[in-house]
Design an enzyme around this catalytic site. Structure first.
Site, short mmCIF file in Angstrom:
data_model
loop_
_atom_site.label_atom_id
_atom_site.label_comp_id
_atom_site.label_asym_id
_atom_site.label_seq_id
_atom_site.Cartn_x
_atom_site.Cartn_y
_atom_site.Cartn_z
N LYS A 62 6.26 3.73 -10.00
CA LYS A 62 6.91 2.99 -11.08
C LYS A 62 5.93 1.99 -11.71
CE LYS A 62 11.16 1.75 -10.82
NZ LYS A 62 12.56 1.43 -10.59
N TYR B 42 7.32 5.18 -4.14
CA TYR B 42 8.31 4.94 -5.20
C TYR B 42 7.88 3.75 -6.07
CZ TYR B 42 12.81 3.78 -7.35
OH TYR B 42 13.81 3.47 -8.23
#
Length: 187
Positions: free
Chosen positions: A15, A11
């Site tokens: 990003k 994650y």
């Protein structure tokens, strides 16, 4: 960031990669961009898989909220309307081109205390189902024990800070959920 062998870290890695690409386009192509990073946004209509929304849904459905690993982890919760306000300010300001801003509260709250606030606002006793992530996910998961955004930049550049207390935000979320049975029935 953690080891690529642990699923949890994909994650934050994805990003960061997205930010690198956007900022490269700003530098190379002179595209006007601003990046915002949201920290633990909650409120009406949120998918009930995150701690506040999940707890609201569970207590209003007469179920025990889930408490992961004892709930000593801390987060800084941000009511959705505050996040929207900050996003609009970043989008409209001439100061923010090419900049990255953390959008969130800087007030740390233990997860167990957040769940307690939901239970208090709903008028139910604090009871929960404790989940052991090591047992559930084995070594594929690692939690972040403390997550506190640095919000000095957005405070300085835009004079922005969270204006909704957790008590008020949770109450508004509960009130909305009570009026929207479809959300309470959502799988």
């Amino acid at each position: 960031l953690g080891s690529t062998n642990v699923d949890r870290w994909c994650y934050s890695t994805s990003k960061a990669l997205g930010e690198h690409i956007v900022l490269a386009m700003h530098k190379v192509r002179n595209l006007p961009v601003s990046i915002v990073r949201f920290f633990n946004v909650y409120g009406p209509r949120q998918n009930p898989i995150l701690v506040i929304s999940q707890s609201v849904k569970k207590v209003l459905n007469g179920e025990k909220p889930l408490l992961y690993d004892g709930g000593e982890q801390t987060r800084c919760f941000t009511f959705v309307e505050d996040a929207i306000d900050a996003t609009i300010q970043v989008a409209e300001s001439s100061k923010t081109n090419g900049e990255v801003y953390n959008i969130g509260s800087d007030k740390e709250t233990r997860i167990i205390d957040a769940i307690s606030l939901v239970c208090q606002a709903a008028g139910v006793p604090l009871e929960f189902e404790n989940i052991d992530t090591a047992e559930l996910y084995s070594s594929r998961y690692q939690d972040i024990i403390r997550r506190v955004p640095s919000v000095e930049k957005i405070n300085r550049d835009l004079d922005w800070s969270v204006s909704t207390s957790m008590d008020a935000g949770i109450q508004r979320t509960l009130d909305w959920a009570r009026e929207n049975k479809w959300w309470l029935d959502k799988e």
